[in-house]
Design a protein around this motif. Structure first.
Motif, PDB file in Angstrom:
ATOM      1  N   GLN A  96       0.827  -1.203   0.000  1.00 17.55           N
ATOM      2  CA  GLN A  96       0.000   0.000   0.000  1.00 17.55           C
ATOM      3  C   GLN A  96       0.866   1.260   0.000  1.00 17.55           C
ATOM      4  N   LEU A  97       1.966   1.225   0.768  1.00 11.60           N
ATOM      5  CA  LEU A  97       2.896   2.351   0.791  1.00 11.60           C
ATOM      6  C   LEU A  97       3.436   2.628  -0.604  1.00 11.60           C
ATOM      7  N   VAL A  98       3.850   1.564  -1.297  1.00 11.54           N
ATOM      8  CA  VAL A  98       4.431   1.721  -2.629  1.00 11.54           C
ATOM      9  C   VAL A  98       3.405   2.280  -3.604  1.00 11.54           C
ATOM     10  N   LYS A  99       2.217   1.719  -3.603  1.00 12.36           N
ATOM     11  CA  LYS A  99       1.191   2.160  -4.558  1.00 12.36           C
ATOM     12  C   LYS A  99       0.822   3.624  -4.334  1.00 12.36           C
ATOM     13  N   LEU A 100       0.668   4.027  -3.071  1.00 18.69           N
ATOM     14  CA  LEU A 100       0.314   5.404  -2.787  1.00 18.69           C
ATOM     15  C   LEU A 100       1.483   6.341  -3.089  1.00 18.69           C
ATOM     16  N   ALA A 101       2.706   5.891  -2.783  1.00 17.24           N
ATOM     17  CA  ALA A 101       3.889   6.708  -3.086  1.00 17.24           C
ATOM     18  C   ALA A 101       4.012   6.952  -4.588  1.00 17.24           C
ATOM     19  N   LEU A 102       3.810   5.905  -5.381  1.00 16.85           N
ATOM     20  CA  LEU A 102       3.892   6.056  -6.839  1.00 16.85           C
ATOM     21  C   LEU A 102       2.766   6.939  -7.368  1.00 16.85           C
ATOM     22  N   TYR A 103       1.587   6.813  -6.782  1.00 19.13           N
ATOM     23  CA  TYR A 103       0.475   7.672  -7.197  1.00 19.13           C
ATOM     24  C   TYR A 103       0.799   9.141  -6.936  1.00 19.13           C
ATOM     25  N   LEU A 104       1.280   9.427  -5.737  1.00 16.14           N
ATOM     26  CA  LEU A 104       1.593  10.809  -5.382  1.00 16.14           C
ATOM     27  C   LEU A 104       2.718  11.372  -6.248  1.00 16.14           C
ATOM     28  N   GLU A 105       3.767  10.564  -6.447  1.00 11.92           N
ATOM     29  CA  GLU A 105       4.923  11.066  -7.185  1.00 11.92           C
ATOM     30  C   GLU A 105       4.630  11.209  -8.671  1.00 11.92           C
ATOM     31  N   ARG A 106       3.951  10.231  -9.261  1.00  9.84           N
ATOM     32  CA  ARG A 106       3.732  10.234 -10.708  1.00  9.84           C
ATOM     33  C   ARG A 106       2.496  11.052 -11.112  1.00  9.84           C
ATOM     34  N   LYS A 107       1.374  10.809 -10.441  1.00 12.08           N
ATOM     35  CA  LYS A 107       0.115  11.406 -10.864  1.00 12.08           C
ATOM     36  C   LYS A 107      -0.107  12.800 -10.285  1.00 12.08           C
ATOM     37  N   VAL A 108       0.280  12.980  -9.014  1.00 11.57           N
ATOM     38  CA  VAL A 108       0.021  14.259  -8.356  1.00 11.57           C
ATOM     39  C   VAL A 108       1.157  15.249  -8.606  1.00 11.57           C
ATOM     40  N   MET A 109       2.387  14.818  -8.310  1.00  5.42           N
ATOM     41  CA  MET A 109       3.534  15.712  -8.449  1.00  5.42           C
ATOM     42  C   MET A 109       4.088  15.747  -9.876  1.00  5.42           C
ATOM     43  N   LYS A 110       3.642  14.782 -10.720  1.00  5.86           N
ATOM     44  CA  LYS A 110       4.062  14.728 -12.122  1.00  5.86           C
ATOM     45  C   LYS A 110       5.566  14.516 -12.278  1.00  5.86           C
ATOM     46  N   ASN A 111       6.176  13.807 -11.333  1.00  8.26           N
ATOM     47  CA  ASN A 111       7.604  13.474 -11.429  1.00  8.26           C
ATOM     48  C   ASN A 111       7.775  12.249 -12.313  1.00  8.26           C
ATOM     49  N   THR A 112       8.645  12.347 -13.290  1.00  6.34           N
ATOM     50  CA  THR A 112       8.910  11.227 -14.189  1.00  6.34           C
ATOM     51  C   THR A 112       9.938  10.291 -13.550  1.00  6.34           C
ATOM     52  N   GLY A 113       9.727   8.982 -13.673  1.00  7.17           N
ATOM     53  CA  GLY A 113      10.706   8.048 -13.121  1.00  7.17           C
ATOM     54  C   GLY A 113      10.189   6.627 -13.106  1.00  7.17           C
ATOM     55  N   GLY A 114      11.000   5.741 -12.524  1.00  8.58           N
ATOM     56  CA  GLY A 114      10.650   4.335 -12.456  1.00  8.58           C
ATOM     57  C   GLY A 114       9.988   3.969 -11.139  1.00  8.58           C
ATOM     58  N   ASN A 115       9.856   2.660 -10.904  1.00  8.36           N
ATOM     59  CA  ASN A 115       9.154   2.208  -9.696  1.00  8.36           C
ATOM     60  C   ASN A 115      10.064   1.535  -8.677  1.00  8.36           C
ATOM     61  N   GLN A 116      11.358   1.402  -8.985  1.00  8.29           N
ATOM     62  CA  GLN A 116      12.202   0.582  -8.116  1.00  8.29           C
ATOM     63  C   GLN A 116      12.500   1.219  -6.766  1.00  8.29           C
TER      64      GLN A 116
END
Length: 275
Positions: A96-116
């Protein structure tokens, strides 16, 4: 609350859109004993998850501290999101931490990057990540005892080009074949680690670096190339830049334990052990 930063061996770039959706991703990474720490006011109760990581907003009761600079290439951004979420929502499971972190970073903050980076920050250890059809399989591998004794990090210089720009540039080029190669390298490097074949692993690490450099000329610099060539004459058997490139840390693997470290010390080149 703190979360570990990461080093990446191979597969970086395959975990970025659109490649990850079109072809899937293999990534081999490991959490290390360098950390991002998030300190949050105990009285703060977030109204919405989006609020917790917008630390740049005036008055947000969050402080982010890191053992390394923002352009280290060790996954500091993704690690910060995971550490922040752990501080605010300690009840969340790791996935859950990972999924929410990726949502915030990619979708909200629009930061480009990977998932590792978020996966390493949340799960720790040595990870082989397989991402296909929108799902990620997390394989935690046994950590070979001798591996960390053969690895060192050398800081090259501050990043000369933003990581976002590097990633976006490499996505504008038809790099599909190179990314296919990176994906397969992650798999064979995993197998080499399982066999504890460090000579083969170092050779493949070098191959992964050469493939990564070919994605875009923005990834390396003359200073990075010169430093790596010098280190190869000093006892390094392989290596690669961490993160998007253009600066930050370079991971080196010794051919014979202690030789590179001694030569770096003699040459007054600072380095950090990898644990």
């Amino acid at each position: 609350t703190r979360a570990p930063l990461r080093i990446s061996f191979a597969g970086g770039g395959t975990d970025i859109e659109p490649y990850i959706t079109d072809y899937g991703s293999y990534v081999l990474s490991a959490a290390i004993k360098l950390y991002t720490t998030v300190v949050c006011d105990d009285t703060y109760v977030p109204r919405l998850p989006i609020e917790i990581m917008l630390s740049e907003i005036k008055g947000a009761p969050i402080k982010i501290l890191s053992d390394v600079s923002a352009t280290s290439g060790l996954g500091g951004s993704g690690c910060s999101f995971v550490a922040g979420l752990k501080a605010i929502f300690p009840q969340l499971e790791r996935e859950q931490l990972v999924k929410l972190a990726l949502y915030l970073e990619r979708k909200v903050m629009k930061n480009t990057g990977g998932n590792q980076a978020p996966y390493c920050a949340a799960f720790g250890g040595l990870l082989f990540l397989i991402s296909e059809n929108g799902k990620t399989e997390i394989n935690q591998l046994p950590i070979p005892e001798a591996l960390s004794r053969l690895l060192v990090l050398v800081y090259t210089h501050d990043r000369k080009v933003e990581g976002r720009v590097i990633i976006e540039n490499q996505m504008t080029i038809n790099n599909t074949k190179l990314l296919h190669h990176q994906k397969q390298l992650a798999k064979v490097m995993r197998d080499a680690l399982i066999r504890t074949d460090y000579d083969e692993f170092a050779k493949l690490l070098n191959e992964a670096w050469e493939a990564k450099k070919s994605l875009t000329p923005l990834i390396s610099t003359h200073e990075i190339d010169d430093l790596y060539q010098k280190c190869l004459t000093m006892g390094a058997a392989g290596g690669s830049i961490m993160g998007a490139g253009s600066g930050g840390y370079f991971l080196l693997m010794e051919g014979h334990e202690g030789e590179l470290r001694q030569n770096l010390t003699n040459a007054s080149i600072p380095y950090s052990n990898v644990e």
